[in-house]
Scaffold this motif. Structure first.
Motif, PDB file in Angstrom:
ATOM      1  N   THR A 174       0.814  -1.218   0.000  1.00 51.35           N
ATOM      2  CA  THR A 174       0.000   0.000   0.000  1.00 51.35           C
ATOM      3  C   THR A 174       0.848   1.270   0.000  1.00 51.35           C
ATOM      4  O   THR A 174       0.378   2.324  -0.425  1.00 51.35           O
ATOM      5  CB  THR A 174      -0.943   0.023   1.215  1.00 51.35           C
ATOM      6  OG1 THR A 174      -0.185  -0.100   2.425  1.00 51.35           O
ATOM      7  CG2 THR A 174      -1.938  -1.120   1.141  1.00 51.35           C
ATOM      8  N   LEU A 299      -6.046  -0.150   2.543  1.00 54.41           N
ATOM      9  CA  LEU A 299      -6.588   0.792   1.569  1.00 54.41           C
ATOM     10  C   LEU A 299      -7.846   1.461   2.120  1.00 54.41           C
ATOM     11  O   LEU A 299      -8.014   2.680   2.008  1.00 54.41           O
ATOM     12  CB  LEU A 299      -6.902   0.062   0.264  1.00 54.41           C
ATOM     13  CG  LEU A 299      -7.365   0.921  -0.918  1.00 54.41           C
ATOM     14  CD1 LEU A 299      -6.290   1.942  -1.291  1.00 54.41           C
ATOM     15  CD2 LEU A 299      -7.707   0.054  -2.118  1.00 54.41           C
ATOM     16  N   LEU A 304      -1.916   5.508   2.608  1.00 49.29           N
ATOM     17  CA  LEU A 304      -1.283   5.763   1.320  1.00 49.29           C
ATOM     18  C   LEU A 304      -0.069   6.652   1.532  1.00 49.29           C
ATOM     19  O   LEU A 304       0.038   7.336   2.555  1.00 49.29           O
ATOM     20  CB  LEU A 304      -2.269   6.441   0.358  1.00 49.29           C
ATOM     21  CG  LEU A 304      -3.386   5.580  -0.245  1.00 49.29           C
ATOM     22  CD1 LEU A 304      -4.370   6.451  -1.000  1.00 49.29           C
ATOM     23  CD2 LEU A 304      -2.811   4.495  -1.155  1.00 49.29           C
ATOM     24  N   TRP A 308       2.165  12.692  -4.300  1.00 56.80           N
ATOM     25  CA  TRP A 308       1.239  12.217  -5.327  1.00 56.80           C
ATOM     26  C   TRP A 308       1.874  11.174  -6.235  1.00 56.80           C
ATOM     27  O   TRP A 308       1.208  10.253  -6.702  1.00 56.80           O
ATOM     28  CB  TRP A 308       0.702  13.401  -6.136  1.00 56.80           C
ATOM     29  CG  TRP A 308       1.728  14.077  -6.992  1.00 56.80           C
ATOM     30  CD1 TRP A 308       2.468  15.163  -6.666  1.00 56.80           C
ATOM     31  CD2 TRP A 308       2.122  13.709  -8.316  1.00 56.80           C
ATOM     32  NE1 TRP A 308       3.319  15.492  -7.693  1.00 56.80           N
ATOM     33  CE2 TRP A 308       3.118  14.629  -8.720  1.00 56.80           C
ATOM     34  CE3 TRP A 308       1.730  12.709  -9.202  1.00 56.80           C
ATOM     35  CZ2 TRP A 308       3.720  14.560  -9.968  1.00 56.80           C
ATOM     36  CZ3 TRP A 308       2.344  12.646 -10.446  1.00 56.80           C
ATOM     37  CH2 TRP A 308       3.325  13.569 -10.819  1.00 56.80           C
ATOM     38  N   LYS A 311       1.823   7.972  -4.493  1.00 49.41           N
ATOM     39  CA  LYS A 311       0.446   7.472  -4.474  1.00 49.41           C
ATOM     40  C   LYS A 311       0.103   6.759  -5.778  1.00 49.41           C
ATOM     41  O   LYS A 311      -0.573   5.726  -5.765  1.00 49.41           O
ATOM     42  CB  LYS A 311      -0.534   8.623  -4.232  1.00 49.41           C
ATOM     43  CG  LYS A 311      -0.554   9.134  -2.802  1.00 49.41           C
ATOM     44  CD  LYS A 311      -1.572  10.250  -2.637  1.00 49.41           C
ATOM     45  CE  LYS A 311      -1.582  10.754  -1.202  1.00 49.41           C
ATOM     46  NZ  LYS A 311      -2.545  11.878  -1.013  1.00 49.41           N
ATOM     47  N   GLU A 312       0.568   7.311  -6.890  1.00 51.18           N
ATOM     48  CA  GLU A 312       0.300   6.671  -8.170  1.00 51.18           C
ATOM     49  C   GLU A 312       0.988   5.308  -8.254  1.00 51.18           C
ATOM     50  O   GLU A 312       0.407   4.333  -8.739  1.00 51.18           O
ATOM     51  CB  GLU A 312       0.767   7.575  -9.321  1.00 51.18           C
ATOM     52  CG  GLU A 312      -0.050   8.845  -9.479  1.00 51.18           C
ATOM     53  CD  GLU A 312      -1.519   8.560  -9.715  1.00 51.18           C
ATOM     54  OE1 GLU A 312      -1.832   7.657 -10.523  1.00 51.18           O
ATOM     55  OE2 GLU A 312      -2.368   9.218  -9.074  1.00 51.18           O
ATOM     56  N   ALA A 314       1.769   3.490  -5.704  1.00 47.37           N
ATOM     57  CA  ALA A 314       1.104   2.623  -4.734  1.00 47.37           C
ATOM     58  C   ALA A 314      -0.193   2.062  -5.292  1.00 47.37           C
ATOM     59  O   ALA A 314      -0.513   0.884  -5.088  1.00 47.37           O
ATOM     60  CB  ALA A 314       0.836   3.398  -3.445  1.00 47.37           C
ATOM     61  N   LYS A 315      -0.960   2.897  -5.993  1.00 46.83           N
ATOM     62  CA  LYS A 315      -2.212   2.411  -6.575  1.00 46.83           C
ATOM     63  C   LYS A 315      -1.953   1.283  -7.566  1.00 46.83           C
ATOM     64  O   LYS A 315      -2.686   0.281  -7.606  1.00 46.83           O
ATOM     65  CB  LYS A 315      -2.946   3.566  -7.261  1.00 46.83           C
ATOM     66  CG  LYS A 315      -3.529   4.582  -6.299  1.00 46.83           C
ATOM     67  CD  LYS A 315      -4.186   5.727  -7.042  1.00 46.83           C
ATOM     68  CE  LYS A 315      -4.739   6.770  -6.062  1.00 46.83           C
ATOM     69  NZ  LYS A 315      -5.334   7.930  -6.771  1.00 46.83           N
ATOM     70  N   SER A 316      -0.909   1.444  -8.369  1.00 51.23           N
ATOM     71  CA  SER A 316      -0.549   0.388  -9.315  1.00 51.23           C
ATOM     72  C   SER A 316      -0.124  -0.879  -8.584  1.00 51.23           C
ATOM     73  O   SER A 316      -0.508  -1.997  -8.961  1.00 51.23           O
ATOM     74  CB  SER A 316       0.570   0.883 -10.229  1.00 51.23           C
ATOM     75  OG  SER A 316       0.995  -0.126 -11.107  1.00 51.23           O
ATOM     76  N   ILE A 318      -0.983  -1.799  -5.528  1.00 54.68           N
ATOM     77  CA  ILE A 318      -2.155  -2.376  -4.862  1.00 54.68           C
ATOM     78  C   ILE A 318      -2.980  -3.192  -5.849  1.00 54.68           C
ATOM     79  O   ILE A 318      -3.420  -4.306  -5.541  1.00 54.68           O
ATOM     80  CB  ILE A 318      -3.012  -1.264  -4.223  1.00 54.68           C
ATOM     81  CG1 ILE A 318      -2.271  -0.642  -3.030  1.00 54.68           C
ATOM     82  CG2 ILE A 318      -4.371  -1.801  -3.781  1.00 54.68           C
ATOM     83  CD1 ILE A 318      -2.921   0.610  -2.498  1.00 54.68           C
ATOM     84  N   PHE A 319      -3.181  -2.641  -7.046  1.00 53.88           N
ATOM     85  CA  PHE A 319      -3.967  -3.351  -8.064  1.00 53.88           C
ATOM     86  C   PHE A 319      -3.284  -4.668  -8.448  1.00 53.88           C
ATOM     87  O   PHE A 319      -3.932  -5.716  -8.517  1.00 53.88           O
ATOM     88  CB  PHE A 319      -4.148  -2.465  -9.301  1.00 53.88           C
ATOM     89  CG  PHE A 319      -4.892  -3.135 -10.415  1.00 53.88           C
ATOM     90  CD1 PHE A 319      -6.278  -3.219 -10.393  1.00 53.88           C
ATOM     91  CD2 PHE A 319      -4.208  -3.698 -11.494  1.00 53.88           C
ATOM     92  CE1 PHE A 319      -6.970  -3.855 -11.415  1.00 53.88           C
ATOM     93  CE2 PHE A 319      -4.894  -4.323 -12.520  1.00 53.88           C
ATOM     94  CZ  PHE A 319      -6.285  -4.401 -12.480  1.00 53.88           C
TER      95      PHE A 319
END
Length: 342
Positions: A174, A299, A304, A308, A311-312, A314-316, A318-319
């Motif tokens: 995360t 999440l 997070l 920024w 964060k981007e 991390a989002k990738s 996490i997915f």
């Protein structure tokens, strides 16, 4: 709600800038602060007392305001109480009555990201203490399983430190923290291999004269075990985010990572390969469900990175992680269907 003290050590020449910044944020965050000169004569210590759920927002704003370098240092530690009290109820009532209430970042009902990271890191690092705990817990689990003694097995569950690296792996995902992820994987791998080798050695040395109830229970995986592992994993993550380590004892018992791993080694050492596979399947189910529940719960809790661009990333991460764990869980369910087919 618990209190935290945030201490900021700054150069004396930055006193006015820091004080002005803290004063401007105080009405929104509801904290109190004061400055104290340090013995070196060149530095000041600013101390902020606030509610724990406000600490992450304050720490994030401080980092953005002062762009921390070597001349700054921030320390967070718990406080039992403060007088006069921080009257959150009065502040909430005043904001509710305001004609145009100011927008404010939603408070997190948990400890800050930095405090959580420090707590998880303590349980993730590979150390001599971790190795000794795995050895002791494995020996206790072997004895408990061979003697069919529930109390001894529960003791092994509480001793086993395998929950920490799994939580560290979820947090690393995360936060898109590759260093923490590698450390968690290394620690978890060492623990798993060490436990399995000890159990397999015990199975080879002593054998298994008969199948008892506790061993039999670890040789099969039910669909209810998946639900139990997901719920227990989510509960463990919430316990970490609330900073309540005493709750983790119940999670360790409910999640049961060590006994199926130990049972798999015992079965393998005794030449019971089908039972060894069944126990290994149960262990893998628990690990997969724990990590899947961990990523989702972190999440949902709003864990997070600050910047920024992180964060981007991390989002990738996490997915990808959620997809991998979900595919592995689906594969295990398919294997369970195949094994249970008449």
């Amino acid at each position: 709600m618990a209190l935290r003290v945030i201490e900021i050590v700054t150069p004396r020449e930055d006193k006015e800038e820091v004080a002005k910044s803290l004063e401007s944020q105080r009405p929104d965050e509801g904290y109190v602060f004061w400055a104290t000169p340090l013995d070196d004569g060149e530095s000041l210590s600013f101390r902020i007392v606030l509610q724990v759920q406000e600490s992450e927002d304050v720490l994030d704003k401080l980092e953005q305001l002062f762009a921390w370098t070597e001349k700054y240092r921030i320390v967070v530690y718990p406080a039992e109480a403060t007088l006069p009290r921080l009257d959150d109820l009065s502040r909430k009532e005043e904001k509710d009555k305001a004609a145009f209430p100011e927008e404010k970042t939603k408070a997190h009902n948990r400890i800050s990201r930095e405090e959580l990271y420090a707590d998880v890191l303590d349980t993730t690092l590979l150390s001599s203490n971790y190795v000794m705990l795995v050895i002791f817990a494995s020996l206790v689990a072997v004895i408990g399983l061979m003697r069919d003694n529930v109390a001894i097995i529960i003791g092994a569950m509480v001793l086993a430190p395998l929950l920490g690296p799994n939580v560290g792996l979820s947090l690393a995902t995360t936060l898109a923290d590759s260093k923490l992820s590698l450390e968690a994987l290394k620690t978890l791998t060492v623990g798993v291999l060490l436990c399995f080798v000890i159990a397999a050695g015990a199975g080879m040395a002593f054998g298994l004269e008969q199948m008892n109830g506790e061993l039999a229970a670890r040789s099969v995986t039910e669909y209810s075990d998946i639900i139990l592992a997901i719920v227990s994993g989510a509960a463990g993550i919430i316990s970490f985010t609330l900073g309540v380590p005493t709750s983790l004892v119940g999670v360790m018992v409910a999640l049961s990572l060590l006994p199926p791993l130990t049972a798999s080694g015992l079965f393998l050492g005794a030449g019971l390969y089908q039972e060894a596979g069944g126990a290994a399947l149960l262990f893998l189910t628990n690990v997969i469900c724990l990590n899947l529940a961990g990523v989702v719960t972190f999440l949902v809790q709003g864990i997070l990175p600050l910047s920024w661009w992180d964060k981007e990333r991390a989002k990738s991460a996490i997915f990808r992680s959620a997809a991998i764990w979900t595919v592995l869980l689906a594969a295990l369910v398919a294997l369970m269907l195949f094994r249970n087919r008449p």
